[in-house]
Design a protein around this motif. Structure first.
Motif, PDB file in Angstrom:
ATOM      1  N   SER A  30       0.820  -1.208   0.000  1.00 22.10           N
ATOM      2  CA  SER A  30       0.000   0.000   0.000  1.00 22.10           C
ATOM      3  C   SER A  30       0.861   1.269   0.000  1.00 22.10           C
ATOM      4  O   SER A  30       0.395   2.306  -0.430  1.00 22.10           O
ATOM      5  CB  SER A  30      -0.974   0.045   1.191  1.00 22.10           C
ATOM      6  N   ALA A  70      -0.154  15.490  -0.662  1.00 19.80           N
ATOM      7  CA  ALA A  70      -0.069  14.055  -0.366  1.00 19.80           C
ATOM      8  C   ALA A  70      -1.395  13.421  -0.734  1.00 19.80           C
ATOM      9  O   ALA A  70      -2.377  14.140  -0.974  1.00 19.80           O
ATOM     10  CB  ALA A  70       0.196  13.840   1.122  1.00 19.80           C
ATOM     11  N   GLY A  71      -1.422  12.104  -0.747  1.00 23.68           N
ATOM     12  CA  GLY A  71      -2.676  11.414  -1.041  1.00 23.68           C
ATOM     13  C   GLY A  71      -3.752  11.831  -0.060  1.00 23.68           C
ATOM     14  O   GLY A  71      -4.890  12.139  -0.454  1.00 23.68           O
ATOM     15  N   ALA A  72      -3.403  11.851   1.220  1.00 23.54           N
ATOM     16  CA  ALA A  72      -4.407  12.166   2.236  1.00 23.54           C
ATOM     17  C   ALA A  72      -4.942  13.587   2.048  1.00 23.54           C
ATOM     18  O   ALA A  72      -6.140  13.828   2.236  1.00 23.54           O
ATOM     19  CB  ALA A  72      -3.808  11.998   3.629  1.00 23.54           C
ATOM     20  N   GLU A 121      -7.383  13.468  -0.704  1.00 25.33           N
ATOM     21  CA  GLU A 121      -8.680  12.951  -0.231  1.00 25.33           C
ATOM     22  C   GLU A 121      -9.496  14.070   0.409  1.00 25.33           C
ATOM     23  O   GLU A 121     -10.683  14.248   0.115  1.00 25.33           O
ATOM     24  CB  GLU A 121      -8.465  11.870   0.834  1.00 25.33           C
ATOM     25  N   HIS A 157      -8.264   2.226   3.330  1.00 29.23           N
ATOM     26  CA  HIS A 157      -7.070   2.708   4.025  1.00 29.23           C
ATOM     27  C   HIS A 157      -7.495   3.697   5.115  1.00 29.23           C
ATOM     28  O   HIS A 157      -8.474   4.434   4.941  1.00 29.23           O
ATOM     29  CB  HIS A 157      -6.167   3.426   3.013  1.00 29.23           C
ATOM     30  N   THR A 188      -6.555   6.534   6.016  1.00 30.39           N
ATOM     31  CA  THR A 188      -6.701   7.959   5.719  1.00 30.39           C
ATOM     32  C   THR A 188      -8.100   8.277   5.174  1.00 30.39           C
ATOM     33  O   THR A 188      -8.544   9.415   5.290  1.00 30.39           O
ATOM     34  CB  THR A 188      -5.660   8.417   4.669  1.00 30.39           C
ATOM     35  N   ASP A 199      -9.734   6.506  -4.641  1.00 32.59           N
ATOM     36  CA  ASP A 199      -8.463   6.629  -3.930  1.00 32.59           C
ATOM     37  C   ASP A 199      -7.410   6.028  -4.862  1.00 32.59           C
ATOM     38  O   ASP A 199      -7.341   4.808  -5.053  1.00 32.59           O
ATOM     39  CB  ASP A 199      -8.562   5.862  -2.608  1.00 32.59           C
ATOM     40  N   ALA A 245      -4.307   5.484  -4.764  1.00 28.89           N
ATOM     41  CA  ALA A 245      -3.050   4.947  -4.230  1.00 28.89           C
ATOM     42  C   ALA A 245      -2.593   3.718  -5.008  1.00 28.89           C
ATOM     43  O   ALA A 245      -1.408   3.420  -5.054  1.00 28.89           O
ATOM     44  CB  ALA A 245      -3.210   4.615  -2.755  1.00 28.89           C
ATOM     45  N   ASN A 274      -1.554   9.472  -5.989  1.00 29.59           N
ATOM     46  CA  ASN A 274      -0.352   9.657  -5.160  1.00 29.59           C
ATOM     47  C   ASN A 274       0.840   9.624  -6.118  1.00 29.59           C
ATOM     48  O   ASN A 274       1.316   8.549  -6.469  1.00 29.59           O
ATOM     49  CB  ASN A 274      -0.214   8.537  -4.135  1.00 29.59           C
ATOM     50  N   HIS A 290       3.784  10.060  -5.640  1.00 33.05           N
ATOM     51  CA  HIS A 290       4.940   9.392  -5.042  1.00 33.05           C
ATOM     52  C   HIS A 290       4.801   7.878  -5.077  1.00 33.05           C
ATOM     53  O   HIS A 290       5.767   7.183  -4.807  1.00 33.05           O
ATOM     54  CB  HIS A 290       5.141   9.884  -3.612  1.00 33.05           C
ATOM     55  N   LYS A 291       3.627   7.365  -5.364  1.00 35.12           N
ATOM     56  CA  LYS A 291       3.517   5.908  -5.456  1.00 35.12           C
ATOM     57  C   LYS A 291       3.627   5.462  -6.908  1.00 35.12           C
ATOM     58  O   LYS A 291       4.356   4.542  -7.229  1.00 35.12           O
ATOM     59  CB  LYS A 291       2.166   5.453  -4.911  1.00 35.12           C
ATOM     60  N   HIS A 319       8.570   8.935  -1.374  1.00 33.93           N
ATOM     61  CA  HIS A 319       7.426   8.866  -0.450  1.00 33.93           C
ATOM     62  C   HIS A 319       7.991   8.609   0.932  1.00 33.93           C
ATOM     63  O   HIS A 319       8.806   7.751   1.111  1.00 33.93           O
ATOM     64  CB  HIS A 319       6.540   7.692  -0.852  1.00 33.93           C
TER      65      HIS A 319
HETATM   66  C1  LIG Z   1      -4.773   2.959  -0.145  1.00 39.81           C
HETATM   67  C2  LIG Z   1      -4.171   4.274   0.343  1.00 39.81           C
HETATM   68  N1  LIG Z   1      -4.912   5.386   0.316  1.00 39.81           N
HETATM   69  C3  LIG Z   1      -4.417   6.579   0.728  1.00 39.81           C
HETATM   70  C4  LIG Z   1      -3.131   6.693   1.207  1.00 39.81           C
HETATM   71  C5  LIG Z   1      -2.638   8.038   1.685  1.00 39.81           C
HETATM   72  O1  LIG Z   1      -1.636   8.528   0.876  1.00 39.81           O
HETATM   73  P1  LIG Z   1      -0.461   9.512   1.393  1.00 39.81           P
HETATM   74  O2  LIG Z   1       0.494   8.672   2.169  1.00 39.81           O
HETATM   75  O3  LIG Z   1       0.108  10.063   0.150  1.00 39.81           O
HETATM   76  O4  LIG Z   1      -1.107  10.580   2.238  1.00 39.81           O
HETATM   77  C6  LIG Z   1      -2.320   5.556   1.269  1.00 39.81           C
HETATM   78  C7  LIG Z   1      -0.926   5.661   1.807  1.00 39.81           C
HETATM   79  O5  LIG Z   1      -0.171   4.788   1.953  1.00 39.81           O
HETATM   80  C8  LIG Z   1      -2.847   4.317   0.818  1.00 39.81           C
HETATM   81  O6  LIG Z   1      -2.096   3.204   0.842  1.00 39.81           O
END
Ligand SMILES: Cc1ncc(COP(=O)(O)O)c(C=O)c1O
Length: 490
Positions: free
Chosen positions: A72, A132-134, A137, A166, A168, A239, A241, A263, A265-266, A272
């Motif tokens: 993840s 960031a991903g979060a 979101e 996840h 977040t 999401d 990710a 994301n 960075h992923k 990341h």
């Molecule tokens: C499935 C999933 N959603 C959201 C996130 C949040 O991303 P970020 O770490 O960029 O905030 C992650 C982070 O590992 C994730 O694995």
């Protein structure tokens, strides 16, 4: 130190309109406050310092040290070319307050990256702002609220999530002011359509989903999911990710998602970790475009600028315009790989995950709950070892450190007992995968005392992880340990 002098000088000269920086003003410090002897700073030779920091760096572990299959979190290798280009002075020496006419290249790069990401995800418009991903979101959920409110649809106070989501996702939904409803998964490990149908209502703002989900399973009923959600006037949130698994194969925009975050960075190989410096752009379909954060990047007659005139926008959600260095790396990575290269990356990531999964299942030591075919990651259960020998997923993770390997994610997703979530990524060779598989097989067969007391070979042994979270020690008393206290004046 050498670099910072070189680094700042042109900028300072620019700010002073071509003049060298003016000297510091002289301040008259009262005699009583003046030092009578030099401050007792530690004095070290350059070589001592070099050895100290080099030693510390060797004690660290990263994807450049070895495999880092943190499911993840996607720790794939970041090509050095992308790193090098992001360090060009033309990117690092710009200031966000500069006139956009003097940084047309950077704006063009951002504008083109938005277009590339639209193409890859199947969305109509993108904002690169979130860090960031979060944060993507959170921004996406603010956007959903702005959309519903604009339509006077104000009873939508809930966000629905599957129990594979996840952490977040519920956190972002709560921060955006929504109450969170979790629905179960089927015995296949996918969204339970009946549960979704029974839960989604005129109170639902959106349903958040990652596809493939955190078990690494592709939600093959995604079109039906989109139909159920949209039939009740709710939005479908992606999401992103796990986008790495489907690059060039499928697009969230074509699956019916209204909002996505990516994301960078992923999937696009920017670093990341530790909360950044990441980047989590959000993308939307046409009907949500007017709510995207400002400024937007616009292009008129070959001139790029930041535009603020979007009255329905949710506003600004990040200082300036996102993490430029991450954007440069992602842009370079996409150009470096090309469309075919990105598709191949997804294919190899999926191949690597399924190769490891099958070898470990065939070993008879680990179980694979839910549907067998996985995408870029898979989640094994070590429950059998717990019942047989009392060895837990945490013990296996700690013992892997003695083999010089980074452990997988453990105890997530919550619906798998003693979960080991492995994401090898496309970066690793077959030899590396085989060595990791062998380590997991060896650990399962070892004397229990070895894994229960692991790690044995690391500088720090098993730590109190709960204590570290509940009562973290975040400061280090430098003066007591490193610097001799100056003697009192006589
Ligand atoms: C499935 C999933 N959603 C959201 C996130 C949040 O991303 P970020 O770490 O960029 O905030 C992650 C982070 O590992 C994730 O694995």
């Amino acid at each position: 130190m050498y670099r910072s002098a070189r680094y700042h000088e042109p900028l300072l000269r620019d700010l002073n309109e071509g003049q060298p920086p003016s000297p510091m003003p002289k301040i008259d410090v009262p005699k009583t406050l003046q030092r009578t002897r030099p401050v007792a700073l530690p004095v070290l030779e350059e070589l001592q310092l070099m050895r100290h920091f080099l030693h510390l760096s060797h004690m660290n572990y990263g994807v450049e040290t070895g495999m880092y299959p943190l499911g993840s979190c996607t720790m794939k290798y970041n090509p050095k070319l992308c790193e090098a280009i992001s360090q060009w002075d033309s990117f690092t020496l710009t200031h966000p307050n500069q006139d956009p006419l003097t940084m047309q290249g950077t704006l063009q790069l951002m504008y083109e990256l938005e277009q590339m990401l639209c193409e890859i995800t199947g969305m109509d418009a993108i904002s690169l702002q979130p860090a960031a991903g979060a944060q993507g979101e959170f921004s996406g959920l603010l956007l959903a609220r702005a959309y519903h409110e604009h339509r006077n649809d104000t009873a939508r106070t809930e966000v629905i999530l599957p129990n594979t989501a996840h952490g977040t996702n519920p956190a972002s939904a709560s921060m955006a002011g929504y109450s969170v409803i979790e629905i179960p998964s089927t015995p296949e490990g996918t969204v339970d359509l009946k549960a979704l149908e029974n839960t989604v209502s005129e109170h639902t703002a959106c349903f958040m989903l990652t596809n493939p989900n955190t078990l690494g399973i592709f939600e093959s009923e995604i079109l039906e999911i989109a139909r159920i959600v949209h039939a009740k006037g709710a939005l479908l949130y992606y999401d992103g990710a796990n986008l790495n698994a489907i690059l060039g194969k499928a697009r969230p925009g074509d699956m019916g998602f209204d909002i996505v975050h990516i994301n960078l960075h992923k999937t696009f190989s920017t670093p990341h970790g530790g909360g950044g410096p990441g980047s989590g752009p959000i993308g939307v379909k046409k009907h949500l475009e007017s709510f995207l954060p400002v400024p937007r990047i616009t292009k008129k007659k070959d001139v790029f600028s930041f535009a603020y005139d979007y009255p329905q926008s949710i506003g600004k959600i990040k200082a300036w315009y996102g993490n430029t260095s991450a954007l440069v790396k992602a842009y370079t990575y996409i150009l470096l790989m090309g469309g075919d290269g990105l598709t191949e990356a997804a294919e190899v990531a999926v191949l690597n995950a399924n190769y490891m999964k099958q070898k470990l299942v065939d070993s008879g030591l680990y179980d694979l709950p839910y549907r067998a075919l996985r995408k870029h990651e898979f989640v094994l259960s070590a429950d059998r070892l717990l019942n047989l020998k009392g060895v837990r997923a945490l013990d296996i993770a700690k013992r892997l450190l003695d083999f010089g390997l980074h452990p997988p994610t453990v105890y997530f997703p919550h619906i798998v007992k003693e979960a080991l979530m492995i994401e090898p990524t496309e970066s690793e060779s077959k030899q590396t995968l085989d060595a990791y598989i062998q380590a997991l097989i060896t650990i399962a067969g070892e004397d229990t005392s070895l894994s229960k007391a692991a790690p044995h070979e690391t500088a720090v042994r098993r730590i109190d992880e709960v204590g570290a979270v509940k009562t973290p020690i975040l400061t280090w008393k430098a003066l007591e340990t490193a610097v001799a206290t100056p003697k009192k004046e006589t």
